[in-house]
Write a protein that holds these residues in place. Structure first.
Motif, short mmCIF file in Angstrom:
data_model
loop_
_atom_site.label_atom_id
_atom_site.label_comp_id
_atom_site.label_asym_id
_atom_site.label_seq_id
_atom_site.Cartn_x
_atom_site.Cartn_y
_atom_site.Cartn_z
N UNK A 26 0.95 -1.09 -0.13
CA UNK A 26 -0.22 0.09 0.11
C UNK A 26 0.91 1.43 -0.01
N UNK A 27 0.55 2.11 -0.90
CA UNK A 27 1.55 3.33 -1.15
C UNK A 27 0.84 4.30 -1.87
N UNK A 28 1.15 5.51 -1.66
CA UNK A 28 0.99 6.75 -2.43
C UNK A 28 2.02 7.18 -3.59
N UNK A 29 1.63 7.26 -4.61
CA UNK A 29 2.55 7.98 -5.70
C UNK A 29 2.10 9.32 -6.35
N UNK A 30 3.12 10.25 -6.70
CA UNK A 30 2.77 11.35 -7.53
C UNK A 30 3.89 11.56 -8.71
N UNK A 31 3.64 12.61 -9.31
CA UNK A 31 4.68 12.87 -10.30
C UNK A 31 4.45 11.88 -11.48
N UNK A 32 5.47 11.60 -12.14
CA UNK A 32 5.90 10.66 -13.21
C UNK A 32 5.39 9.26 -12.66
N UNK A 33 5.76 8.92 -11.65
CA UNK A 33 5.44 7.58 -11.11
C UNK A 33 3.92 7.13 -11.17
N UNK A 34 3.01 8.21 -10.76
CA UNK A 34 1.60 7.95 -10.60
C UNK A 34 1.13 7.92 -12.16
N UNK A 35 1.73 8.53 -13.16
CA UNK A 35 1.30 8.60 -14.40
C UNK A 35 1.63 7.17 -14.98
N UNK A 36 2.62 6.73 -14.93
CA UNK A 36 2.93 5.25 -15.20
C UNK A 36 2.12 4.09 -14.46
N UNK A 37 2.13 4.38 -13.30
CA UNK A 37 1.06 3.44 -12.67
C UNK A 37 -0.37 3.24 -13.39
N UNK A 38 -0.86 4.53 -13.56
CA UNK A 38 -2.32 4.59 -13.97
C UNK A 38 -2.50 4.01 -15.42
N UNK A 39 -1.31 4.40 -16.07
CA UNK A 39 -1.17 3.81 -17.55
C UNK A 39 -1.15 2.27 -17.70
N UNK A 40 -0.37 1.91 -16.79
CA UNK A 40 -0.13 0.49 -16.72
C UNK A 40 -1.32 -0.31 -15.95
N UNK A 41 -1.86 0.16 -15.09
CA UNK A 41 -3.07 -0.54 -14.40
C UNK A 41 -4.27 -0.43 -15.27
N UNK A 42 -4.29 0.56 -16.20
CA UNK A 42 -5.43 0.70 -17.17
C UNK A 42 -5.26 -0.73 -18.01
N UNK A 43 -4.11 -0.82 -18.62
CA UNK A 43 -3.69 -1.97 -19.42
C UNK A 43 -4.54 -3.10 -18.66
N UNK A 44 -4.15 -3.61 -17.26
CA UNK A 44 -4.74 -4.64 -16.89
C UNK A 44 -6.47 -4.72 -16.80
N UNK A 45 -6.76 -3.76 -17.28
CA UNK A 45 -8.22 -3.83 -17.26
C UNK A 45 -8.78 -3.68 -18.71
N UNK A 46 -7.87 -3.89 -19.55
CA UNK A 46 -8.32 -3.79 -21.26
C UNK A 46 -8.50 -2.23 -21.55
N UNK A 47 -7.98 -1.18 -20.82
CA UNK A 47 -8.19 0.23 -21.34
C UNK A 47 -7.10 0.41 -21.80
N UNK A 48 -6.72 1.30 -22.94
CA UNK A 48 -5.75 1.68 -23.56
C UNK A 48 -5.55 3.44 -23.43
N UNK A 49 -4.47 3.91 -23.63
CA UNK A 49 -4.39 5.22 -23.43
C UNK A 49 -4.84 6.07 -24.70
N UNK A 50 -5.28 5.44 -25.82
CA UNK A 50 -6.13 6.09 -26.70
C UNK A 50 -7.58 6.36 -26.59
#
Length: 187
Positions: free
Chosen positions: A135-159
């Protein structure tokens, strides 16, 4: 072992991952293969779907990124580089309402970069490679990367964040990626 990257157009990128249930040597080997693959392709994150496995599992390493990142673990700020690589199994995110637009790329969309709105901060509940709660909190670039990758895990793409008119503007690029051809950059 470096794994092949799945490109846009492959249906697995739209699949929701299955939960990780076994935290064993097979998962650790897969995690290491994903890390090697991410590094070989000069990425900062890689989701299981991007290497053809529909699993709720991702690896992230922002150590080489020049953009600032911050992480709070057990209520205290910690050096981000000491937490890398970050392996997240079964992650669940809580996002802030405050958004920021950033320019993103994706290993499954080689050559394509688009502007995407992301939460400035994210709270993460996941499991590590041993199955322990993380369990943690992230901000900055790390927060962006986490959101991008977790989207992938649920079938969502950045487009998927693009408006229809914006999506139409990159249709030719998407068609080229789907065919395995390089994106042609404007001169």
């Amino acid at each position: 072992m470096i794994l092949p990257i799945v490109l846009f157009g492959n249906p697995i990128l739209r699949q929701r991952g299955s939960p990780v249930r076994r935290f064993d040597g097979e998962l650790r080997k897969f995690a290491e293969d994903m890390r090697e693959t991410m590094i070989a392709h000069q990425g900062v994150g890689l989701a299981a779907q991007q290497v053809a496995r529909a699993l709720l599992f991702t690896v992230i390493d922002v150590t080489a990124a020049k953009a600032p990142s911050a992480m709070i673990l057990r209520g205290r700020p910690v050096p981000v580089e000491e937490q890398m690589p970050l392996f997240l199994a079964n992650p669940v995110l809580s996002l802030t309402k405050s958004k920021e637009i950033g320019n993103e790329g994706c290993l499954s969309f080689p050559g394509l970069r688009i502007d995407v709105p992301r939460s400035r901060r994210v709270s993460v509940q996941a499991q590590d490679l041993q199955g322990n709660p993380l369990v943690f909190e992230a901000s900055g670039f790390l927060a962006v990367v986490i959101q991008h990758e977790v989207d992938h895990l649920y079938g969502k793409l950045f487009i998927d964040y693009l408006k229809p008119a914006q999506r139409k503007e990159i249709k030719e690029d998407l068609d080229r990626i789907r065919q395995g051809l390089p994106v042609v950059s404007p001169e």
